[in-house]
Design a protein around this motif. Structure first.
Motif, mmCIF file in Angstrom:
data_model
loop_
_atom_site.group_PDB
_atom_site.id
_atom_site.type_symbol
_atom_site.label_atom_id
_atom_site.label_comp_id
_atom_site.label_asym_id
_atom_site.label_seq_id
_atom_site.Cartn_x
_atom_site.Cartn_y
_atom_site.Cartn_z
ATOM 1 N N LEU A 190 33.327 41.356 29.342
ATOM 2 C CA LEU A 190 34.052 40.230 28.755
ATOM 3 C C LEU A 190 35.301 39.901 29.569
ATOM 4 C CD1 LEU A 190 34.388 38.112 26.538
ATOM 5 C CD2 LEU A 190 35.522 39.864 25.146
ATOM 6 N N VAL A 191 36.043 40.913 30.005
ATOM 7 C CA VAL A 191 37.251 40.685 30.812
ATOM 8 C C VAL A 191 36.897 39.951 32.102
ATOM 9 C CG1 VAL A 191 39.027 41.834 32.202
ATOM 10 C CG2 VAL A 191 38.615 42.582 29.856
ATOM 11 N N LEU A 192 35.849 40.390 32.781
ATOM 12 C CA LEU A 192 35.449 39.739 34.032
ATOM 13 C C LEU A 192 34.967 38.307 33.798
ATOM 14 C CD1 LEU A 192 33.650 42.733 35.774
ATOM 15 C CD2 LEU A 192 35.896 41.755 36.345
ATOM 16 N N THR A 193 34.278 38.092 32.695
ATOM 17 C CA THR A 193 33.826 36.741 32.369
ATOM 18 C C THR A 193 35.015 35.828 32.058
ATOM 19 O OG1 THR A 193 31.747 37.620 31.520
ATOM 20 C CG2 THR A 193 32.328 35.386 30.857
ATOM 21 N N VAL A 194 35.983 36.331 31.296
ATOM 22 C CA VAL A 194 37.185 35.554 30.985
ATOM 23 C C VAL A 194 37.971 35.272 32.260
ATOM 24 C CG1 VAL A 194 39.440 35.656 29.827
ATOM 25 C CG2 VAL A 194 37.370 36.276 28.579
ATOM 26 N N PHE A 195 38.079 36.258 33.137
ATOM 27 C CA PHE A 195 38.753 36.056 34.428
ATOM 28 C C PHE A 195 38.124 34.877 35.172
ATOM 29 C CE2 PHE A 195 38.523 36.820 39.028
ATOM 30 C CZ PHE A 195 39.872 36.794 39.356
ATOM 31 N N ALA A 196 36.802 34.875 35.243
ATOM 32 C CA ALA A 196 36.110 33.800 35.954
ATOM 33 C C ALA A 196 36.247 32.466 35.231
ATOM 34 C CB ALA A 196 34.631 34.153 36.128
ATOM 35 N N GLU A 197 35.932 32.455 33.933
ATOM 36 C CA GLU A 197 35.837 31.188 33.207
ATOM 37 C C GLU A 197 37.186 30.568 32.883
ATOM 38 O OE1 GLU A 197 33.245 31.724 29.835
ATOM 39 O OE2 GLU A 197 31.479 32.011 31.109
ATOM 40 N N VAL A 198 38.247 31.364 32.827
ATOM 41 C CA VAL A 198 39.569 30.807 32.512
ATOM 42 C C VAL A 198 40.449 30.757 33.759
ATOM 43 C CG1 VAL A 198 41.659 31.060 31.118
ATOM 44 C CG2 VAL A 198 39.434 31.525 30.092
ATOM 45 N N LEU A 199 40.702 31.904 34.378
ATOM 46 C CA LEU A 199 41.610 31.921 35.532
ATOM 47 C C LEU A 199 41.021 31.189 36.734
ATOM 48 C CD1 LEU A 199 44.303 32.841 36.725
ATOM 49 C CD2 LEU A 199 43.133 34.901 37.500
#
Length: 139
Positions: free
Chosen positions: A60-69
């Protein structure tokens, strides 16, 4: 009629098209990333997929990193070619692993994002971007 079959591209049209594509796909990606960001910081137990065995929290952290940052970087056109790499990975995992058994109408959105990110990785951000401003200062 000749203009319909013309294969050359006007540079200013290309830069405008890259701006529209970059901003549009970044804003649309936020609709996927912001809810995941909320889930990450909600304090509730994380319920997320773990397609490559990293654990649900790290996935989830890696997905949020990609999709948001990375989408934020894409939106402003900063480090575009680097920013699309995590987005390409996340969409490839979504298409080829998470939704592998699903019908095409379920997984086609991941493929469309993937194709956009690949194109932006190849073309770069165009003239209307932070990347362009940085490259002009270095020249």
């Amino acid at each position: 009629m000749k203009a319909v079959f013309k294969t050359t591209v006007n540079a200013s049209y290309l830069d405008a098209a890259l701006l529209v594509a970059r901003v549009g796909v970044a804003l649309l990606m936020f609709t996927h990333g912001i809810p995941k960001l909320g889930q990450l910081f909600s304090g509730e137990p994380i319920q997320y997929v773990d397609p490559i065995g990293l654990g649900v929290t790290l996935s989830l952290v890696l997905t949020v990193f990609a999709e948001v940052l990375c989408s934020t970087l894409l939106l402003i056109g900063f480090a575009t070619r680097l920013a699309v790499i995590p987005l390409i990975v996340v969409m490839a995992v979504a298409f080829f692993m998470v939704h592998a058994a699903d019908p095409i109408n379920v997984k086609e959105l991941a493929m469309l994002y993937l194709l956009f990110f690949i194109v932006l990785g190849v073309t770069g951000s165009g003239k209307y971007s932070v990347d362009y401003l940085i490259s002009r200062k270095q020249a």
